[in-house]
Design a protein around this motif. Structure first.
Motif: not given
Length: 381
Positions: A73-78, A85-89, A97-100, A115-125
């Motif tokens: 799995x590259x991207x999780x569709x939540x 939403x927040x827990x799974x993202x 993994x990317x999240x949508x 969510x956005x801070x974690x994504x920025x740190x991980x370098x994912x969308x």
């Protein structure tokens, strides 16, 4: 086309968490697109997960925890309920993994920021619905504004008035809890559309009410059961855009209907009557000062025959350093506007928006066959 894993263009691998009613619309899009292949599905109802997987040639049934860590799995569709939403993202991002996800991004601004801070740190969308604004309806209205057909836009109105979900939904409870109500349930469609049309928002004022403390379910096995109403069900406000334009908004579960256009945009030289932003291709009408009535505009822009999931396809197709149109930053801004509107209503004051967002790139008029096509971005299967 769809679910192909042959040739030089390998589709992006997708895991879907949550297989309720909303998932059917996403599956319609995603199984037709060469951009993705669905490799995993998860739901609290294991039988439902098995039933969905039976129609997907490359999908394995997993628990949510397994899906979040799965190598395929590259991207999780939540598509879970807003409270999850927040827990799974965050769980998906922690695995790189990317999240949508479905709207709203989260039920609180603090969760959305995490969510956005974690994504920025991980370098994912991170991406989020609604993607209905990418269809020919809202995008045609946007093109009309950008092309100067109404002069300088000065104001807009957004109106959604309907009876409550208890009239038709067998389990309407979530619509009357935190993260629900007309503002959080339907507001993302209208506010996101207003941002596409007029740009980001800098402050809000508002008022709200809760005429009923309980609702009675009218359909299904729970018909006759009374459920508590824990959120305000009529919300109205004024949104001040960075451009100086003023939008009024009314979101209500407390009346039968309205005759107003869902969206109207007022300019110095004309007015646009815009259709339901919860649909992809609602018509847009234009009336200028010398016209006797509104006349429909032919589609000028947008994904033709769009369906839910096009925002995810758009995210996958976007170059790595280019923001997708249904991006997490925009969803966070919308969440900020909604939470601030609630606070303005409860405190009786003007509230400044603390997040910033760019007006997303417009969508050129794109035939369905083209936007369903394969991609070159993303990790290989």
């Amino acid at each position: 086309m769809g679910q192909s894993r042959t040739g030089d263009e390998t589709p992006h691998r997708l895991g879907i968490a949550g297989l309720g009613v909303t998932s059917a619309a996403y599956l319609q899009t995603l199984t037709a697109s060469d951009a993705v292949v669905i490799t995993a599905v998860a739901d609290l109802d294991a039988a439902r997960a098995r039933s969905v997987a039976a129609g997907l040639p490359f999908a394995r049934v997993m628990t949510v925890a397994e899906l979040l860590t799965a190598d395929e799995v590259d991207t999780v569709l939540n598509l879970t309920t807003p409270a999850s939403h927040a827990e799974i993202a965050l769980g998906a991002i922690a695995q790189g993994k990317q999240v949508y996800g479905e709207k709203p991004l989260a039920v609180t601004l603090a969760e959305g920021r995490s969510i956005l801070a974690a994504a920025t740190h991980a370098g994912v969308r991170v991406g989020s619905a609604p993607d209905t604004v990418l269809g020919t309806g809202i995008q045609t209205a946007r093109a009309a504004i950008d092309d100067g057909l109404i002069g300088r836009p000065v104001a807009a109105s957004a109106v959604m008035v309907t009876a409550g979900h208890e009239l038709w939904h067998p389990n309407p409870d979530d619509h009357y809890r935190e993260g629900g109500g007309p503002l959080f349930d339907m507001g993302p469609y209208y506010i996101t559309a207003l941002i596409h049309l007029l740009g980001p928002i800098r402050s809000v004022t508002g008022a709200s009410s809760r005429p009923q403390d309980h609702r009675v379910i009218r359909t299904g096995p729970r018909a006759g059961e009374s459920i508590p109403v824990l959120v305000d069900t009529h919300v109205t406000g004024v949104l001040e855009h960075d451009s100086g334009a003023l939008s009024t908004i009314t979101m209500s579960f407390d009346a039968a209907a309205t005759v107003r256009s869902p969206l109207e945009v007022y300019g110095t030289e004309g007015t646009l009557a815009v259709g339901d932003p919860d649909t992809f291709d609602a018509p847009t009408g234009l009336r200028r000062a010398h016209d006797g009535s509104f006349h429909p505009l032919d589609p000028l822009a947008g994904y033709v025959d769009g369906t839910r999931g096009i925002g995810l396809v758009d995210q996958i197709r976007a170059p790595r350093r280019t923001a997708a149109r249904a991006n997490g930053g925009l969803a966070l801004h919308v969440l900020d506007v909604m939470e601030s509107l609630q606070r303005a209503a409860s405190e009786g004051r003007r509230v400044d928006i603390t997040t910033a967002a760019d007006r997303p790139a417009s969508v050129p008029l794109t035939p369905r066959a083209e936007w369903l096509g394969a991609v070159h971005e993303g990790r290989r299967v």
